[in-house]
Design a protein around this motif. Structure first.
Motif, short mmCIF file in Angstrom:
data_model
loop_
_atom_site.label_atom_id
_atom_site.label_comp_id
_atom_site.label_asym_id
_atom_site.label_seq_id
_atom_site.Cartn_x
_atom_site.Cartn_y
_atom_site.Cartn_z
N LYS A 7 0.86 -1.18 0.00
CA LYS A 7 0.00 0.00 0.00
C LYS A 7 0.90 1.24 0.00
CE LYS A 7 -3.52 2.36 2.84
NZ LYS A 7 -4.67 2.41 1.93
N VAL A 8 0.74 2.06 -1.01
CA VAL A 8 1.55 3.28 -1.12
C VAL A 8 0.64 4.48 -0.87
CG1 VAL A 8 2.92 4.73 -2.66
CG2 VAL A 8 3.22 2.25 -2.70
N ASP A 9 1.05 5.31 0.08
CA ASP A 9 0.36 6.58 0.34
C ASP A 9 1.41 7.62 0.70
OD1 ASP A 9 1.09 6.03 2.98
OD2 ASP A 9 -0.92 5.35 3.56
N PRO A 54 3.53 10.80 -6.71
CA PRO A 54 2.55 11.16 -5.67
C PRO A 54 1.15 10.62 -5.94
CG PRO A 54 2.96 13.03 -7.10
CD PRO A 54 3.88 11.94 -7.57
N HIS A 55 1.03 9.30 -5.85
CA HIS A 55 -0.28 8.64 -6.02
C HIS A 55 -0.46 7.63 -4.90
CE1 HIS A 55 -1.17 10.38 -9.95
NE2 HIS A 55 0.10 10.19 -10.24
N LYS A 56 -1.71 7.46 -4.49
CA LYS A 56 -2.07 6.45 -3.50
C LYS A 56 -2.62 5.24 -4.24
CE LYS A 56 -3.33 9.98 -0.09
NZ LYS A 56 -4.41 10.50 0.77
N TYR A 57 -2.04 4.09 -3.98
CA TYR A 57 -2.47 2.89 -4.71
C TYR A 57 -2.10 1.64 -3.91
CZ TYR A 57 2.45 2.97 -6.20
OH TYR A 57 3.82 3.01 -6.21
N ILE A 58 -2.75 0.57 -4.26
CA ILE A 58 -2.48 -0.73 -3.66
C ILE A 58 -2.18 -1.71 -4.78
CG2 ILE A 58 -3.43 -2.64 -2.30
CD1 ILE A 58 -5.26 -0.55 -0.95
N VAL A 59 -1.12 -2.49 -4.61
CA VAL A 59 -0.79 -3.56 -5.56
C VAL A 59 -0.85 -4.88 -4.80
CG1 VAL A 59 0.88 -4.47 -7.22
CG2 VAL A 59 0.73 -2.00 -6.83
N ASP A 66 -7.41 10.12 -5.01
CA ASP A 66 -8.45 10.92 -5.66
C ASP A 66 -7.94 11.63 -6.91
OD1 ASP A 66 -6.81 12.73 -4.41
OD2 ASP A 66 -8.29 13.38 -2.93
N GLU A 67 -6.81 11.14 -7.45
CA GLU A 67 -6.26 11.65 -8.70
C GLU A 67 -6.13 10.51 -9.71
OE1 GLU A 67 -5.34 14.82 -9.27
OE2 GLU A 67 -5.62 15.60 -7.22
N PRO A 95 -9.74 7.40 -10.01
CA PRO A 95 -9.92 7.09 -8.59
C PRO A 95 -10.92 5.95 -8.38
CG PRO A 95 -9.84 9.46 -8.88
CD PRO A 95 -9.84 8.86 -10.26
N GLY A 96 -10.51 4.97 -7.58
CA GLY A 96 -11.38 3.84 -7.29
C GLY A 96 -11.32 2.71 -8.29
#
Length: 330
Positions: free
Chosen positions: A130-132, A142-147, A169-170, A316-317
């Motif tokens: 999980k990257v935040d 600068p992105h929030k994501y899960i791999v 949210d981007e 997003p999502g």
């Protein structure tokens, strides 16, 4: 058939092992979620390059050339610059010879074991990252994501399921590859000269002196046509070559055949991978890397249609998922 999943060290590193009959595999969550071993224990085959005499420290120094490393974003970006959505991100320049950024952040990062276990037919493990804003790579990307990566082992071989979720949210770019390191020979009784490899390549991209695509194609050499058609020795010449992926018979894959034993390792990757990178360590026998890659090298800096170069985004999502499989033909 003996089917189980269990935690046990791999050369001193925490690992999750999978076993299913004659096959076994090991994942190292602490170093990139790397599937470091895939073996046929009955026949003594080791299909992936493992840390051998070099030891685990050599792997930690160069985690991109063992097992199945996750590259995100993959391969090279000119001057580390990454234009996206009206902004320019600056990635660290970590390849001094070319002045580029190479291979992203996930293959060296710590992943978490989410689940492991077994059923009647399969043993499995899921690792995730999980990257935040608290992750070191967020500064550059600068992105929030899960791999999430799920590996399953059964009599049908090794399956891989990859899932990426845009948790922010981007809009984020979805750029990924696997720097898969395959042994040739994978059988102890065979020599590298016994091996032939076939890959579903199409055109060869022209690369400049910084190993970045010019946007043009180069004609295939006779051996590269053999690579696409009937197969060629993986070490016929030094290769650090970038190709379009063109599925054959509906499949996108690499097939490595031991002509001595009549055994073929099939690496069947999804058709979302629009490119192949093939690297053979300067034609030094022992291993080579058939790398399925979503995007063209340096894609955000290349003025070609996104669908042509594998440059696409996740809103997003949104989720993106792809699968791959290793199996044996005898």
């Amino acid at each position: 058939m003996d089917i189980k999943a269990y935690e046990e060290q791999f050369e001193g590193e925490p690992a999750v092992w999978l076993k299913a009959g004659r096959f076994e595999a090991a994942v190292l969550p602490g170093t990139g979620g790397n599937l470091i071993a895939f073996r046929d224990t009955e026949n003594g085959y080791r299909f992936l390059r493992e840390p051998g005499e070099d030891g685990i420290e050599a792997f930690k120094q160069s985690p991109g050339v063992y097992g199945i490393p996750v590259l995100f974003p993959p391969n090279r970006y000119a001057d580390g610059k990454f234009p996206w959505n009206g902004q320019v991100y600056q990635l660290p320049i970590n390849e001094e010879a070319t002045g580029n950024h190479i291979h992203g952040f996930l293959h060296t990062a710590v992943w978490q074991v989410e689940d492991f276990g077994s059923s009647k037919n399969e043993s499995y493990v899921t690792v995730a990252i999980k990257v935040d804003e608290n992750h070191p790579s967020y500064e550059y990307f600068p992105h929030k994501y899960i791999v999430k990566l799920r590996y399953g082992l059964s009599e049908a071989g090794l399956s891989q399921q990859l899932l990426i979720h845009n948790d922010g949210d981007e809009v984020m770019p979805c750029l990924l590859a696997f720097h898969t390191a395959v042994n040739a020979p994978f059988a102890q009784e065979s020599a590298a000269s016994d091996y032939r490899v076939k890959v579903t390549i199409g055109e060869r991209w022209e690369l400049n002196e910084r190993m970045l695509p010019t946007g043009n194609y180069q004609p295939l050499q006779p051996e590269e046509i053999e690579l696409r058609e009937e197969g060629v020795n993986p070490f016929f010449a030094p290769m650090d070559n970038h190709y379009t992926a063109v599925p054959q018979n509906g499949r996108n894959r690499m097939e490595l055949t031991d002509m001595n034993l009549g055994v073929t390792l099939v690496y069947d990757v999804g058709t979302s991978y629009k490119q192949w990178m093939i690297w053979n360590n300067g034609a030094k026998e022992g291993f080579f890397c058939p790398e399925p890659q979503v995007n063209l090298v340096n894609a955000p800096n290349v003025d070609l249609p996104g669908d042509e170069i594998g440059l696409f985004s996740l809103k997003p999502g949104e989720y993106w998922e792809e699968t791959a499989r290793f199996y044996i033909k005898e």
